[in-house]
Design a protein around this motif. Structure first.
Motif, PDB file in Angstrom:
ATOM      1  N   PHE A 174       0.823  -1.212   0.000  1.00  0.00           N
ATOM      2  CA  PHE A 174       0.000   0.000   0.000  1.00  0.00           C
ATOM      3  C   PHE A 174       0.858   1.264   0.000  1.00  0.00           C
ATOM      4  N   THR A 183      -3.021   8.095   7.152  1.00  0.00           N
ATOM      5  CA  THR A 183      -2.129   7.509   8.165  1.00  0.00           C
ATOM      6  C   THR A 183      -1.420   8.620   8.940  1.00  0.00           C
ATOM      7  N   ALA A 202      -3.779  -4.482   9.404  1.00  0.00           N
ATOM      8  CA  ALA A 202      -3.620  -4.095   7.995  1.00  0.00           C
ATOM      9  C   ALA A 202      -2.415  -3.164   7.879  1.00  0.00           C
ATOM     10  N   CYS A 203      -1.252  -3.686   8.299  1.00  0.00           N
ATOM     11  CA  CYS A 203      -0.078  -2.856   8.591  1.00  0.00           C
ATOM     12  C   CYS A 203       0.645  -2.305   7.372  1.00  0.00           C
ATOM     13  N   ASP A 225      -1.309  -8.315   8.263  1.00  0.00           N
ATOM     14  CA  ASP A 225      -1.804  -7.873   6.952  1.00  0.00           C
ATOM     15  C   ASP A 225      -2.107  -9.125   6.140  1.00  0.00           C
ATOM     16  N   ILE A 226      -3.032  -8.997   5.211  1.00  0.00           N
ATOM     17  CA  ILE A 226      -3.376 -10.139   4.350  1.00  0.00           C
ATOM     18  C   ILE A 226      -2.249 -10.441   3.355  1.00  0.00           C
ATOM     19  N   ASP A 251      -5.981 -12.982   7.115  1.00  0.00           N
ATOM     20  CA  ASP A 251      -7.156 -12.360   6.498  1.00  0.00           C
ATOM     21  C   ASP A 251      -8.089 -11.981   7.648  1.00  0.00           C
ATOM     22  N   GLY A 252      -8.204 -10.706   7.943  1.00  0.00           N
ATOM     23  CA  GLY A 252      -8.922 -10.289   9.156  1.00  0.00           C
ATOM     24  C   GLY A 252      -7.976 -10.295  10.346  1.00  0.00           C
ATOM     25  N   ASN A 266      -5.467   1.850   9.639  1.00  0.00           N
ATOM     26  CA  ASN A 266      -5.986   2.549   8.459  1.00  0.00           C
ATOM     27  C   ASN A 266      -6.542   1.399   7.617  1.00  0.00           C
ATOM     28  N   PRO A 268      -8.539  -1.472   5.227  1.00  0.00           N
ATOM     29  CA  PRO A 268      -8.763  -1.577   3.778  1.00  0.00           C
ATOM     30  C   PRO A 268     -10.237  -1.411   3.429  1.00  0.00           C
ATOM     31  N   ILE A 279     -14.844  -6.027   4.450  1.00  0.00           N
ATOM     32  CA  ILE A 279     -13.620  -6.305   5.236  1.00  0.00           C
ATOM     33  C   ILE A 279     -13.633  -5.437   6.494  1.00  0.00           C
TER      34      ILE A 279
HETATM   35  C1  LIG Z   1      -5.126   1.403   3.604  1.00  0.00           C
HETATM   36  S1  LIG Z   1      -3.839   0.179   3.674  1.00  0.00           S
HETATM   37  C2  LIG Z   1      -3.015   0.663   5.172  1.00  0.00           C
HETATM   38  C3  LIG Z   1      -1.551   0.268   5.245  1.00  0.00           C
HETATM   39  C4  LIG Z   1      -0.752   0.839   6.423  1.00  0.00           C
HETATM   40  N1  LIG Z   1      -1.367   0.550   7.692  1.00  0.00           N
HETATM   41  C5  LIG Z   1      -0.573   2.338   6.261  1.00  0.00           C
HETATM   42  O1  LIG Z   1      -1.249   3.062   6.963  1.00  0.00           O
HETATM   43  O2  LIG Z   1       0.231   2.740   5.423  1.00  0.00           O
HETATM   44  C6  LIG Z   1      -4.745  -1.252   4.029  1.00  0.00           C
HETATM   45  C7  LIG Z   1      -3.996  -2.570   4.126  1.00  0.00           C
HETATM   46  O3  LIG Z   1      -4.993  -3.590   4.325  1.00  0.00           O
HETATM   47  C8  LIG Z   1      -4.514  -4.817   3.837  1.00  0.00           C
HETATM   48  N2  LIG Z   1      -5.671  -5.713   3.720  1.00  0.00           N
HETATM   49  C9  LIG Z   1      -6.586  -5.802   2.716  1.00  0.00           C
HETATM   50  N3  LIG Z   1      -7.502  -6.739   2.997  1.00  0.00           N
HETATM   51  C10 LIG Z   1      -7.199  -7.264   4.207  1.00  0.00           C
HETATM   52  C11 LIG Z   1      -7.773  -8.281   5.035  1.00  0.00           C
HETATM   53  N4  LIG Z   1      -8.866  -8.940   4.654  1.00  0.00           N
HETATM   54  N5  LIG Z   1      -7.161  -8.580   6.210  1.00  0.00           N
HETATM   55  C12 LIG Z   1      -6.030  -7.926   6.588  1.00  0.00           C
HETATM   56  N6  LIG Z   1      -5.438  -6.946   5.849  1.00  0.00           N
HETATM   57  C13 LIG Z   1      -6.016  -6.610   4.681  1.00  0.00           C
HETATM   58  C14 LIG Z   1      -3.841  -4.397   2.536  1.00  0.00           C
HETATM   59  O4  LIG Z   1      -2.898  -5.378   2.119  1.00  0.00           O
HETATM   60  C15 LIG Z   1      -3.201  -3.041   2.915  1.00  0.00           C
HETATM   61  O5  LIG Z   1      -1.854  -3.224   3.303  1.00  0.00           O
END
Ligand SMILES: C[S@@+](CC[C@H](N)C(=O)[O-])C[C@H]1O[C@@H](n2cnc3c(N)ncnc32)[C@H](O)[C@@H]1O
Length: 336
Positions: A174, A183, A202-203, A225-226, A251-252, A266, A268, A279
């Motif tokens: 991301f 963020t 979702a790091c 993170d997924i 996932d979650g 932050n 997704p 999600i």
């Molecule tokens: C908006 S970004 C935020 C990234 C980071 N925390 C930042 O602030 O720069 C959302 C993140 O959610 C992850 N993501 C998407 N679907 C997800 C899921 N089902 N479970 C966990 N993480 C997920 C994506 O891979 C992405 O890295």
């Protein structure tokens, strides 16, 4: 349910011969529809896809840079959401392909595959269109994948509160190489986090988690993170700043530990190229179950997204901590 790209693959299944590797497929039921193929494997960086293909009994390679232990006669590559990932993904395949292997590419028109012929030419490769249906395209790809550039971690420096952090990232993570405006707003609202188990959900590249651990070393940091690209980027970010933390692909919410004192995100709102609020709905409901009493959930979102209602439903209370540049930071407290 089958994605349109997966339906196009089934339409062209006669092209797939010998040992077949599916590369970064979508999170759908395709794996269960491939009974006519005798030897299939999957390479993915997505934890949800990994689970689906493993549940269908398929051998899955799950890493930013997988060590392939076999040679494939055919590779089916799903066109990546971030174009810059294509060269690297193809380079990774180079060592895994048998001599004279066939490489196919599939993608949705909305995801940019229409420009594949030009994109391939820039990479010194040739893309040949073979089929067109369901708003998707099916190509074969020829040329030397070995000359392409492999994905590399890159880093940038983030200066916040008189301290600096090295943030490591891969193309495809991301907001690669940048701090997201949402963020940035969220980071200014985390002074209440000083100790306990803290999850950066979702790091991405690990910016929030690294910032928290640097500001409050007493916290026990978890990041999830997924995406395996995000997991490996976050591990590199923590290591580059001599910070400790547990980073997992999930996932979650990750299944352990059972409870957190604080969750920060932050979150997704996309699955692939589609907007998908489910999600975040699931994330908010899971957070309400996993926070300890008195714990907090702090998240940032675009102000047009309907988080306020979701948070109120799940927690019964909500505060707006900040608003700027089209983003809002919300906080809720687990009261019982
Ligand atoms: C908006 S970004 C935020 C990234 C980071 N925390 C930042 O602030 O720069 C959302 C993140 O959610 C992850 N993501 C998407 N679907 C997800 C899921 N089902 N479970 C966990 N993480 C997920 C994506 O891979 C992405 O890295």
């Amino acid at each position: 349910m089958l994605a349109n790209t997966s339906q196009l693959i089934l339409r062209n299944i006669a092209d797939l011969t010998g040992k077949v590797l599916f590369v970064e497929p979508e999170a759908d039921q395709l794996a269960r529809q491939l009974q006519t193929l005798t030897a299939i494997s999957c390479y993915t960086t997505d934890a949800a896809v990994k689970t689906q293909w493993q549940d269908a009994g398929v051998n899955v390679y799950f890493a930013a840079k997988p060590d392939f232990t076999e040679k494939f006669d055919t590779a089916v590559v799903f066109y990546p959401k971030s174009k810059e990932q294509l060269a690297s993904t193809l380079q990774l395949l180079h060592s895994a392909l048998a001599e004279k292997a066939n490489v196919y590419l599939v993608g949705d028109n909305k995801g940019g595959i229409k420009s594949l012929v030009n994109h391939a030419e820039k990479l010194g490769l040739h893309a040949h269109k073979l089929d067109n249906a369901k708003h998707c395209l099916w190509f074969s790809l020829t040329g030397d994948l070995g000359q392409l550039t492999l994905r590399q971690l890159s880093s940038f420096t983030l200066s916040l509160n008189d301290k600096s952090l090295q943030i490591c990232s891969y193309p495809g993570v991301f907001n690669h190489g940048k701090l997201d405006k949402g963020t940035a707003l969220l980071l200014q609202q985390l002074a209440h986090i000083n100790d306990g188990k803290v999850l950066d959900f979702a790091c991405g590249a690990g910016i929030i988690g690294a910032y928290l651990k640097q500001q409050a070393p007493a916290i026990e940091l978890y990041c999830s993170d997924i995406s395996m690209l995000a997991v490996e980027a976050t591990q590199a970010t923590l290591a580059a700043n001599q910070l400790s933390g547990t980073v997992v692909a999930a996932d979650g919410l990750p299944s352990t530990p059972a409870n957190f004192k604080h969750i920060v995100s932050n979150p997704p709102f996309h699955t692939g190229i589609k907007t998908d609020y489910s999600i975040s709905e699931a994330f908010i409901a899971q957070s309400a179950n996993r926070l300890q009493k008195g714990g907090t959930l702090t998240l940032v979102a675009n102000n047009h997204l309907a988080y306020q209602q979701l948070l109120e439903q799940a927690f019964g209370n909500i505060k707006v901590l900040a608003k700027a540049n089209g983003f809002v930071v919300y906080q809720t407290v687990k009261s019982q």
